[in-house]
Design a protein around this motif. Structure first.
Motif, PDB file in Angstrom:
ATOM      1  N   LEU A  11       0.855  -1.190   0.000  1.00  0.00           N
ATOM      2  CA  LEU A  11       0.000   0.000   0.000  1.00  0.00           C
ATOM      3  C   LEU A  11       0.890   1.239   0.000  1.00  0.00           C
ATOM      4  CD1 LEU A  11      -2.752   1.430   0.390  1.00  0.00           C
ATOM      5  CD2 LEU A  11      -2.424   1.133   2.860  1.00  0.00           C
ATOM      6  N   GLN A  13       0.849   5.720  -0.859  1.00  0.00           N
ATOM      7  CA  GLN A  13       0.048   6.904  -1.131  1.00  0.00           C
ATOM      8  C   GLN A  13       0.301   7.402  -2.558  1.00  0.00           C
ATOM      9  OE1 GLN A  13       0.961   9.769   1.937  1.00  0.00           O
ATOM     10  NE2 GLN A  13      -0.553   8.871   3.331  1.00  0.00           N
ATOM     11  N   ASP A  89      -3.624   6.565  -8.359  1.00  0.00           N
ATOM     12  CA  ASP A  89      -4.689   5.643  -7.949  1.00  0.00           C
ATOM     13  C   ASP A  89      -4.917   4.563  -9.008  1.00  0.00           C
ATOM     14  OD1 ASP A  89      -6.888   8.105  -6.334  1.00  0.00           O
ATOM     15  OD2 ASP A  89      -4.964   7.232  -5.747  1.00  0.00           O
ATOM     16  N   THR A  92      -3.338   1.002  -9.210  1.00  0.00           N
ATOM     17  CA  THR A  92      -3.761  -0.075  -8.326  1.00  0.00           C
ATOM     18  C   THR A  92      -4.144  -1.307  -9.142  1.00  0.00           C
ATOM     19  OG1 THR A  92      -4.540   1.421  -6.600  1.00  0.00           O
ATOM     20  CG2 THR A  92      -5.503  -0.790  -6.664  1.00  0.00           C
ATOM     21  N   THR A 131      -1.492  -1.340  -4.167  1.00  0.00           N
ATOM     22  CA  THR A 131      -2.643  -0.489  -3.889  1.00  0.00           C
ATOM     23  C   THR A 131      -2.154   0.930  -3.667  1.00  0.00           C
ATOM     24  OG1 THR A 131      -3.838  -2.327  -2.871  1.00  0.00           O
ATOM     25  CG2 THR A 131      -4.632  -0.100  -2.408  1.00  0.00           C
ATOM     26  N   SER A 133      -3.409   4.485  -2.601  1.00  0.00           N
ATOM     27  CA  SER A 133      -4.561   5.107  -1.955  1.00  0.00           C
ATOM     28  C   SER A 133      -4.096   6.022  -0.841  1.00  0.00           C
ATOM     29  CB  SER A 133      -5.491   4.036  -1.395  1.00  0.00           C
ATOM     30  OG  SER A 133      -6.552   4.624  -0.671  1.00  0.00           O
ATOM     31  N   SER A 134      -4.842   7.103  -0.664  1.00  0.00           N
ATOM     32  CA  SER A 134      -4.545   7.986   0.459  1.00  0.00           C
ATOM     33  C   SER A 134      -5.390   7.603   1.676  1.00  0.00           C
ATOM     34  CB  SER A 134      -4.802   9.445   0.066  1.00  0.00           C
ATOM     35  OG  SER A 134      -6.116   9.593  -0.432  1.00  0.00           O
TER      36      SER A 134
END
Length: 134
Positions: A11, A13, A89, A92, A131, A133-134
């Motif tokens: 994961l 950001q 994003d 992902t 992934t 994502s924020s």
């Protein structure tokens, strides 16, 4: 027996970086074209980058990752890397490495396909999740 194993997903950001690794065993890595493919939920798998067989290796990128991703190969470690910077994003996906033992040239230059339909990528890893994502 030929085997390719991905690692390095996780994961991150948006704007961040990750480096994926594809460790090969049972092969002489520079005899193979190696590609990175990805599949996002609900979408078809797409090729993002590949590195050709042979000394040095010629690299190719899809338009969606050009300038942000860098593929490289370390024959001594039998590993292909995908350095992913400025992640978005839409990056992902589950990322797979795949290999084909088919030497290809286009206009005298080594080449590797980013399309599964064109390539004979017979060897696939199990995939690693990325992934963004924020």
């Amino acid at each position: 027996q030929e085997q390719f194993v991905e690692s390095g997903g996780g994961l991150v950001q948006p704007g961040g970086s990750l480096r994926l690794s594809c460790a090969a065993s049972g092969v002489t890595l520079d005899y193979y074209n190696v590609g990175w493919f990805r599949q996002a939920p609900g979408k078809e798998r797409e090729g993002v980058s590949c590195i050709s067989s042979g000394d040095g290796g010629i690299t190719y990128y899809s338009n969606s990752v050009k300038g942000r991703f860098t593929i490289s190969r370390d024959n001594a470690k039998s590993t292909v890397y995908l350095q992913m910077n400025s992640l978005k994003d839409e990056d992902t996906a589950v990322y797979y490495c795949a290999a084909e033992k088919v030497p290809r040239w286009v206009n005298g230059r080594r080449w590797c396909p980013l399309s599964e339909e064109v390539g004979k990528y017979d060897y696939w890893g199990q995939g690693t999740q990325v992934t963004v994502s924020s």
